[in-house]
Design an enzyme around this catalytic site. Structure first.
Site, mmCIF file in Angstrom:
data_model
loop_
_atom_site.group_PDB
_atom_site.id
_atom_site.type_symbol
_atom_site.label_atom_id
_atom_site.label_comp_id
_atom_site.label_asym_id
_atom_site.label_seq_id
_atom_site.Cartn_x
_atom_site.Cartn_y
_atom_site.Cartn_z
ATOM 1 C CE LYS A 84 12.381 -0.709 6.640
ATOM 2 N NZ LYS A 84 13.439 -1.536 7.295
ATOM 3 C CG HIS A 85 14.214 3.297 13.048
ATOM 4 N ND1 HIS A 85 13.614 4.365 13.680
ATOM 5 C CD2 HIS A 85 14.751 2.533 14.030
ATOM 6 C CE1 HIS A 85 13.795 4.243 14.995
ATOM 7 N NE2 HIS A 85 14.461 3.133 15.230
ATOM 8 C CB VAL A 86 11.923 3.201 6.501
ATOM 9 C CG1 VAL A 86 10.401 3.305 6.595
ATOM 10 C CG2 VAL A 86 12.380 3.080 5.052
#
Length: 297
Positions: A84-86
């Protein structure tokens, strides 16, 4: 030569969950790494999970959202990979087991140029519009903007002022934010505090932070330090390199002069320092597993 300790450089042993969390930085070749993980999942018998495509992707989360994400990851069957992009999430803060963190970085100037043209690529909007039909079409003038003119004209999109915070969807000017975390102290651009927090996170929390420009070294270190998941990664890459290097490649990105890059570099001093820090750590990890045993203590 400085004595290297492979055990001390290996944070995989500190994890309490047989789950790899790849909180991927955008535009660092993460699509290629994601495809490698898909293939490794079959080879090495683990489950592959990625976050669903979102209409608005927020990389900084409120505390309750961080806890929700940490609980989702903690509940995954072991072994698994989650992508995930986070920004980095502190699982210990929520009394949850720590996963195996990995990520990748890229030369910060090349990355910001890549992002500039990526969000303007025709196929990017076709894909977004297909997924979310109600999304408005971008302004034609914005689409036609080029990076060099943007920098030289002082356009706000390409002015990287020190200490400025950009709120909203996400701040894609820098990659250190993905390692620093969700706190407000991580948001001022090119600040000493955010840099030091990001460095500490890499050293204490990440098993491997790869470097796009050092792909062979990255794959070798991943295979050595996270073998349960990355055993055989170099073989898979070598047999599919021609296809993997074309994933998400933007053929609409024109060249940018070194003069313009130098202008941008002046305000990316700490981003460049962070990138060099990650690169040095990766090389230390590589050397620690390739030097004669008597030099590794």
């Amino acid at each position: 030569m400085q004595t290297l300790n492979a055990k001390e450089l290996n944070n995989t042993r500190k994890s309490h969950l047989e789950v790899v969390f790849f909180n991927r930085v955008p535009k660092v070749g993460s699509q290629t790494f994601m495809e490698l993980l898909r293939r490794l999942a079959e080879r090495n018998d683990f489950q592959f999970h990625r976050d669903a495509v979102q209409k608005v992707e927020t990389i900084r989360l409120a505390e309750d959202q961080q806890q929700e994400l940490a609980e989702v990851i903690s509940d995954l069957p072991e072994p698994s990979v989650f992508i995930k992009h986070v920004c980095h999430v502190n699982f210990t803060k929520f009394n949850l087991p720590t996963p195996i963190y990995i990520n990748v970085v890229r030369d910060p100037i090349e990355r910001v140029i890549s992002w500039f043209y990526y969000v303007r690529a025709p196929w990017y909007f076709v894909e977004r519009k297909a997924a979310f039909p109600d999304l408005p079409l971008p302004n034609p003038g914005w689409l036609k903007k080029d990076f060099e003119s943007c920098v030289l004209s002082g356009d706000q999109e390409c002015v990287y002022n020190q200490g400025v915070t950009v709120e909203g969807i996400g701040d894609h000017r820098r990659q250190s934010l993905f390692f620093c975390g969700h706190d407000y102290e991580c948001t001022p651009f090119n600040s000493v505090g955010a840099l030091e927090r990001a460095k500490h996170s890499v050293e204490s929390q990440y098993s491997v932070v790869g470097v796009l420009e050092d792909l062979n070294t990255t794959l070798s270190v991943l295979e050595k330090y996270v073998p349960r998941f990355f055993q055989g990664v170099r073989e898979i890459y070598d047999t599919s390199a021609q296809y993997l290097t074309k994933i998400n490649k933007n053929n609409f990105k024109p060249p940018v002069s070194e003069e313009v890059k130098d202008i941008v570099r002046r305000n990316f001093t700490r981003e460049i320092e962070f990138y060099q820090f990650c690169r040095q750590r990766l090389h230390k990890q590589y050397l620690a597993t390739h030097l004669p045993l008597k030099t590794i203590v």
